[in-house]
Design an enzyme around this catalytic site. Structure first.
Site, PDB file in Angstrom:
ATOM      1  N   HIS A 190      32.705  40.518  33.381  1.00 21.50           N
ATOM      2  CA  HIS A 190      32.993  40.833  34.784  1.00 21.50           C
ATOM      3  C   HIS A 190      34.672  40.578  34.852  1.00 21.50           C
ATOM      4  CE1 HIS A 190      33.158  40.863  39.091  1.00 21.50           C
ATOM      5  NE2 HIS A 190      31.845  40.582  39.049  1.00 21.50           N
ATOM      6  N   ASP A 247      31.799  49.879  44.754  1.00 25.80           N
ATOM      7  CA  ASP A 247      30.951  49.081  43.984  1.00 25.80           C
ATOM      8  C   ASP A 247      29.990  50.093  43.174  1.00 25.80           C
ATOM      9  OD1 ASP A 247      29.494  46.996  42.613  1.00 25.80           O
ATOM     10  OD2 ASP A 247      28.986  46.013  44.730  1.00 25.80           O
ATOM     11  N   GLU A 281      34.284  46.271  34.368  1.00 26.23           N
ATOM     12  CA  GLU A 281      33.217  45.410  34.034  1.00 26.23           C
ATOM     13  C   GLU A 281      32.261  46.022  32.988  1.00 26.23           C
ATOM     14  OE1 GLU A 281      31.172  43.687  37.296  1.00 26.23           O
ATOM     15  OE2 GLU A 281      32.907  44.116  38.713  1.00 26.23           O
TER      16      GLU A 281
HETATM   17  C1  BG6 Z   1      29.912  42.822  40.875  1.00 22.70           C
HETATM   18  C2  BG6 Z   1      28.911  43.510  41.838  1.00 22.70           C
HETATM   19  O1  BG6 Z   1      29.911  43.077  39.591  1.00 22.70           O
HETATM   20  O2  BG6 Z   1      30.077  41.387  41.258  1.00 22.70           O
HETATM   21  C3  BG6 Z   1      29.179  43.351  43.185  1.00 22.70           C
HETATM   22  O3  BG6 Z   1      28.924  45.074  41.500  1.00 22.70           O
HETATM   23  C4  BG6 Z   1      29.305  42.027  43.594  1.00 22.70           C
HETATM   24  O4  BG6 Z   1      27.914  44.003  43.637  1.00 22.70           O
HETATM   25  C5  BG6 Z   1      30.559  41.438  42.615  1.00 22.70           C
HETATM   26  O5  BG6 Z   1      29.565  41.797  44.820  1.00 22.70           O
HETATM   27  C6  BG6 Z   1      30.943  39.801  43.073  1.00 22.70           C
HETATM   28  O6  BG6 Z   1      29.737  39.190  42.605  1.00 22.70           O
HETATM   29  P1  BG6 Z   1      29.720  37.513  43.011  1.00 22.70           P
HETATM   30  O7  BG6 Z   1      28.302  37.051  42.800  1.00 22.70           O
HETATM   31  O8  BG6 Z   1      30.689  36.936  42.026  1.00 22.70           O
HETATM   32  O9  BG6 Z   1      30.157  37.410  44.367  1.00 22.70           O
END
Ligand code: BG6
Length: 296
Positions: free
Chosen positions: A159, A203, A264
């Protein structure tokens, strides 16, 4: 010293350039800073928690065994968003190479967050290898199914929060012609645009992007990040923009969405399936490269 270990972090410094470094939190094995010749390459929220109380908002959180929320898989559906790897403390295994400095971390069901392994009772062994090149950062993951009885099914995703100067001057190249699933409007679309550009919350999950497609983040015509992928067919492109950033308590400053872009690489469109005793491996390499526009 090329490697410094504290109770909660591991910091690698490149032997040929002391201003090139990577800092990794043992919690989540989360890379939260990567500096190339003194310049930070990753975005980290000023309100990110680095004390293990919640996943880090920024850097490179690791997503396993589920991407987002899975409502259909019998086993994975019990887990919270993005699984258990980013909210478990990993074991630091040590250094395996001095130049480029390379270290490894491990996670398995015995040491992972017990509240989460209670929800997903699979047997697994993860090895994360972090290699700090002079001009690149490589993260490699090996997932072993340590059960001798059944297949292990999971998603994997790096991520990665890339730091950028200004989202409105930034484009992403080499995804033209690829199919993506838009998580906001819940539609699957073929991208016909020559580049991805940003003027609202984004997204999307690009699916089955050939590994020879090198994804580049281009700011005002200059390629500022190049992302290469090995065995990671899908790529999420995420920017929360104004309203979503405002709703995230650990996202600061609220204007921070202008200076970050998540690219990601992962295997999230479907589940990886690994037979008992077998392993699966994948990696992400971030670097600086000349513009390489791969037309379709
Ligand atoms: C991304 C998703 O990978 O992560 C999004 O595609 C999400 O939908 C984002 O909002 C952040 O996620 P989190 O759980 O870290 O708030």
């Amino acid at each position: 010293m090329a490697i410094e270990e504290t109770d909660s972090q591991v910091i690698l410094t490149h032997p040929d350039n002391k201003t090139t470094s990577v800092s990794i939190l043992k919690y989540g094995a989360t890379i939260f800073s990567w500096k190339l010749e003194g310049k930070e390459q990753l975005w980290l929220s000023t309100a990110a928690k680095l004390d293990g109380s919640k996943p880090v908002r920024g850097g490179i959180p690791l997503v396993f065994p589920v991407f987002g929320k899975n409502d259909s898989d019998e086993l994975l559906s019990k887990l919270p968003q993005h699984g258990l790897a980013r909210n478990s403390t990993w074991e630091f295994l040590g250094q395996i190479k001095s130049n480029p400095p390379t270290v490894q971390f491990a996670l398995n069901e015995k040491i992972a967050n017990p509240e989460l392994t209670a929800l997903w009772k699979e047997k697994f062994n993860l090895i994360l290898t972090v290699e700090l090149g002079k001009d690149f950062l490589k993260t490699d993951i090996e997932v072993e199914n340590s059960s001798n009885q059944r297949d292990l099914q999971f998603n994997w995703l790096f991520h990665t929060y890339l730091r950028i100067p200004d989202i409105e001057d930034t484009m992403v190249s080499n995804l033209t012609g690829m199919t993506f699933y838009d998580q906001l409007i819940k539609e699957t679309i073929v991208d016909k645009h020559p580049v991805v550009s940003f003027n609202q919350e984004t997204d999307v999950i690009y699916q089955n992007v050939d590994s020879d497609r090198v994804i580049q983040v281009v700011n005002q015509g200059n390629p500022i990040h190049t992302v290469k992928r090995v065995n990671l067919p899908d790529t999420v492109v995420w920017n929360p923009w104004i309203a979503k950033s405002a709703g995230m308590g650990d996202f600061e400053p609220k204007t921070g969405y202008k200076e970050m872009l998540c690219i990601e690489p992962g295997h999230v469109h479907d589940l990886v399936k690994v037979a008992p005793g077998q392993k699966w491996q994948a990696s992400q390499i971030i670097s600086k490269d000349a513009l390489n526009y791969q037309a379709i």
